[in-house]
Design an enzyme around this catalytic site. Structure first.
Site, PDB file in Angstrom:
ATOM      1  N   GLU A   1       1.345  -4.893   1.005  1.00 39.04           N
ATOM      2  CA  GLU A   1       0.668  -5.054  -0.305  1.00 39.04           C
ATOM      3  C   GLU A   1      -0.602  -5.892  -0.154  1.00 39.04           C
ATOM      4  O   GLU A   1      -0.899  -6.762  -0.961  1.00 39.04           O
ATOM      5  CB  GLU A   1       1.653  -5.696  -1.295  1.00 39.04           C
ATOM      6  CG  GLU A   1       1.258  -5.647  -2.751  1.00 39.04           C
ATOM      7  CD  GLU A   1       1.401  -4.265  -3.369  1.00 39.04           C
ATOM      8  OE1 GLU A   1       2.301  -3.522  -2.966  1.00 39.04           O
ATOM      9  OE2 GLU A   1       0.589  -3.954  -4.246  1.00 39.04           O
TER      10      GLU A   1
ATOM     11  N   SER B   1      -2.776 -11.135   4.040  1.00 31.36           N
ATOM     12  CA  SER B   1      -3.301 -12.371   3.439  1.00 31.36           C
ATOM     13  C   SER B   1      -4.821 -12.500   3.592  1.00 31.36           C
ATOM     14  O   SER B   1      -5.520 -12.862   2.641  1.00 31.36           O
ATOM     15  CB  SER B   1      -2.613 -13.581   4.062  1.00 31.36           C
ATOM     16  OG  SER B   1      -1.245 -13.579   3.735  1.00 31.36           O
TER      17      SER B   1
ATOM     18  N   PHE C   1       4.489   5.621  -5.105  1.00 33.24           N
ATOM     19  CA  PHE C   1       3.063   5.360  -5.306  1.00 33.24           C
ATOM     20  C   PHE C   1       2.405   5.498  -3.940  1.00 33.24           C
ATOM     21  O   PHE C   1       2.703   4.728  -3.021  1.00 33.24           O
ATOM     22  CB  PHE C   1       2.898   3.944  -5.854  1.00 33.24           C
ATOM     23  CG  PHE C   1       1.564   3.677  -6.471  1.00 33.24           C
ATOM     24  CD1 PHE C   1       1.311   4.038  -7.784  1.00 33.24           C
ATOM     25  CD2 PHE C   1       0.567   3.042  -5.755  1.00 33.24           C
ATOM     26  CE1 PHE C   1       0.081   3.777  -8.377  1.00 33.24           C
ATOM     27  CE2 PHE C   1      -0.664   2.774  -6.343  1.00 33.24           C
ATOM     28  CZ  PHE C   1      -0.900   3.138  -7.656  1.00 33.24           C
ATOM     29  N   ALA C   2       1.550   6.527  -3.784  1.00 27.51           N
ATOM     30  CA  ALA C   2       1.052   6.852  -2.456  1.00 27.51           C
ATOM     31  C   ALA C   2      -0.451   6.646  -2.357  1.00 27.51           C
ATOM     32  O   ALA C   2      -1.250   7.481  -2.814  1.00 27.51           O
ATOM     33  CB  ALA C   2       1.421   8.292  -2.113  1.00 27.51           C
TER      34      ALA C   2
END
Lengths: 251, 379
Positions: free
Chosen positions: B362, B365, B122-123
């Protein structure tokens, strides 16, 4: 010819803690014991040579229906269960009577497999009692089984040797864990297990007399006390000497 | 309300635990050393249907849902976070395709990432942008029945495996950001040397280069204009994977700390007899318990959400809390070890280098907190 595997639900031994030398069983889930899983794996292999089905038999409280999914995920084709809350504390003679009655409900039984002992109490009493009740021959400590027509050729793992014997079928055979490494079931087989056929009986359905009193009373069942000896050694030679003197290296 | 796993969930959890202990643990040093997971591990995960747990069985997945996925990923990561990352990224791509893909796309590509020999990538990230789709510079030029893609994508997991990669690029004609389905190692596809990363070894990151890669015009995931929605869902699902992975790393840290506290003796008694160590043990337990129920709940939410993008706020919250708590727990476990924790002979030193990844990937924070606050203030 069908292969029956008798399994017992036990508390997950990895999750039991010991307090005051007694097991703490609160919130511990029920699972199948490792030897039962080995017996099941042996049954799955035997099934291919006898063109039959692997039928899992078990007796226990209300959780048994859930617990047996593990066996159905690992190769069992169907289950015959006896479900009754009183069976959780039943002694081995009662369990044997119940299992024998459940096995009688199954057609074309060839081999009835047990683990050598249950992974919790390991009394090993149920196997013989089931064989006696059914009137079938019994073979213990099996590490290899081949079915050859009306006979089974069984290799027994004895302390100093292996013994190969032939036994007419149907027969009750208890296995040692080395007979087969249990498989890790796939996720799909776990999800499909719930759809496999299950016959569930109540005690009343079996037409047997259950004695009201207990034949066996457990007086004491405590975890052993382990104490460190606190021996300090200064060399490997000294350690070996002490271990030899305590015959620890001979096991 | 019932805080209890179903029997199936318990069994799936123990399948992952058994496989990780029996098949992955013996190879962990090799995996860390080479920063590579042997193919036999990927094959084994596929054989047990652990590789694509939430994907429908119609396309070769297990159809076991996200609650089970969280449980399995935790157990895989407890032994090797790198393996769990490969599974997680495969799932992000495969899940995006199973939700948005046309029937033809699903039939062609999904089996590659479930039972076949491929692994999804997944790019999205580029050297100039990590989380903002508006900054994407990758381009897709329409040329008759084809698109021609040019892109540099950064930190792409699984890009050295065969299989599909979903590349986010801007359609130069319409301005839309779309997810384009590309077969890895087609003409014009290349990857960099792996980045030399400090932890989560086994799941190497590469830069991916697309140079005039020609794909059929129908290879837009979900059709033109869906890119934003795909990204929203992928972000939500990706955070479930990361939450589970760092929950597993946290569990490893907790176990290491506890084992050391009961094994290490001082003045003839295990150091767990000292109250300072007992405080540390209680802290690890509290933090792990809070984190794991947050992770399990997000799996439950994903199973019950009609639109997986709707759980983005909750999965971001879980991801922040769990990844930061994993660092807390590993720090406590490291402290219990004293100087020994710094030695590579002790597993906690590796776990420490793993847990530090969670809050950085991902979505960092701070960025995710802005996203969460935005959702709350929106009303």
């Amino acid at each position: 010819m069908n292969i029956v595997v008798a399994v017992k639900q036990i508390p997950d031994l990895q999750q039991i803690r010991i307090r005051d030398r007694r097991p703490v069983l609160d919130y511990v889930p029920c699972v199948l014991g490792d030897i039962d899983k080995s017996a099941l794996e042996a049954a799955v292999e035997l099934k291919e040579s006898v063109q039959g089905r692997v039928i899992v038999v078990s007796a226990g409280n209300g959780e048994i229906e859930d617990t047996v999914k593990e066996a159905l995920a690992a190769g069992g084709d169907e289950a015959v269960l006896v479900e009754d809350d009183t069976l959780a504390d039943a002694d081995s003679s009662v369990v044997a009577k119940v299992l024998a009655a459940a096995i009688r409900k199954i057609d074309d039984v060839g081999v009835i497999l047990f683990g050598e002992g249950s992974a919790d109490n390991y009394s090993g009493r149920v196997v013989s009692a089931v064989a006696a009740d059914l009137g079938y021959p019994q073979v213990g400590y099996a590490k290899q089984i081949e079915v050859d027509g009306p006979l089974a050729r069984v290799t027994r793992s004895l302390e100093d040797s292996d013994e190969i014997i032939e036994v007419p079928l149907p027969a009750v055979i208890s296995v040692v864990s080395e007979i087969k490494e249990p498989r890790i079931p796939s996720v799909t087989s776990i999800l499909k297990a719930r759809k496999k056929p299950k016959a569930i009986y109540r005690l009343d359905d079996l037409g047997i007399e259950i004695p009201s009193g207990k034949n066996i009373t457990t007086i004491s069942n405590l975890a052993p006390v382990s104490e460190r000896k606190g021996i300090v050694v200064k060399s490997v030679d000294e350690l070996v000497k002490i271990l030899k003197s305590e015959r620890r290296l001979e096991r | 309300m019932e805080f209890k796993l179903t029997k199936e969930q318990q069994l799936i959890q123990s399948v992952a635990r058994d496989y990780a202990e029996k098949a992955i643990a013996p190879l962990i040093e090799e995996i860390v050393e080479k920063n590579e997971v042997p193919d036999e591990i990927i094959d084994g995960l596929k054989d047990l249907d652990l590789f694509a747990l939430p994907i429908s069985d119609e396309y070769g997945g297990a159809g076991a849902g996200y609650a089970s996925y969280v449980l399995a990923e935790e157990q895989l990561s407890r032994i090797c976070p790198g393996v769990a990352v490969i599974v997680s990224v495969n799932n992000v791509g495969a899940a995006a395709m199973s939700i948005f893909g046309t029937e033809e796309q699903k039939k062609k590509y999904l089996p590659m990432g479930t039972t076949g020999s491929g692994v999804f990538s997944f790019a999205f990230t580029e050297p100039g942008t990590g989380s903002d789709p508006k900054q994407i510079t990758a381009t897709a030029d329409r040329d008759g029945d084809y698109y021609v893609l040019n892109a540099t994508k950064r930190f792409i997991t699984n890009s050295s495996y065969e299989g599909p990669i979903i590349v986010f690029a801007r359609d130069t004609e319409t301005g839309h950001i779309n997810g384009y389905i590309v077969d890895k190692f087609c003409e014009g596809y290349s990857i960099s040397e792996p980045w030399k990363k400090m932890g989560v070894r086994g799941a190497p990151l590469y830069d991916v280069y697309l140079k005039d890669v020609k794909i059929p015009k129908d290879n837009i995931l979900g059709g033109p204009g869906q890119g934003f929605w795909i990204l929203k869902v992928a972000m939500a699902l990706g955070k479930i994977g990361i939450s589970s992975i760092f929950l597993g790393a946290m569990l490893a840290a907790y176990e290491e700390g506890l084992t050391y506290a009961t094994a290490k003796t001082h003045r003839g008694a295990p150091i767990a007899k000292f109250q300072a160590i007992q405080m540390a043990i209680a802290d690890m337990f509290m933090k792990y318990e809070a984190a794991r129920w947050m992770a399990y709940r997000i799996g439950y939410l994903a199973d019950n959400a009609q639109d997986k993008g709707d759980i983005l706020k909750d999965s971001a919250a879980a991801k922040i809390f769990i990844t930061e708590t994993a660092i807390d727990v590993a720090r406590i476990a490291l402290n219990i070890h004293g100087s020994y924790g710094l030695m590579e002979d002790y597993k906690i030193s590796r776990v420490w280098k793993d847990v530090i990844f969670g809050s950085q990937v991902e979505g960092v924070s701070h960025l995710l907190k802005v996203l969460i606050a935005g959702e709350i203030l929106k009303g």
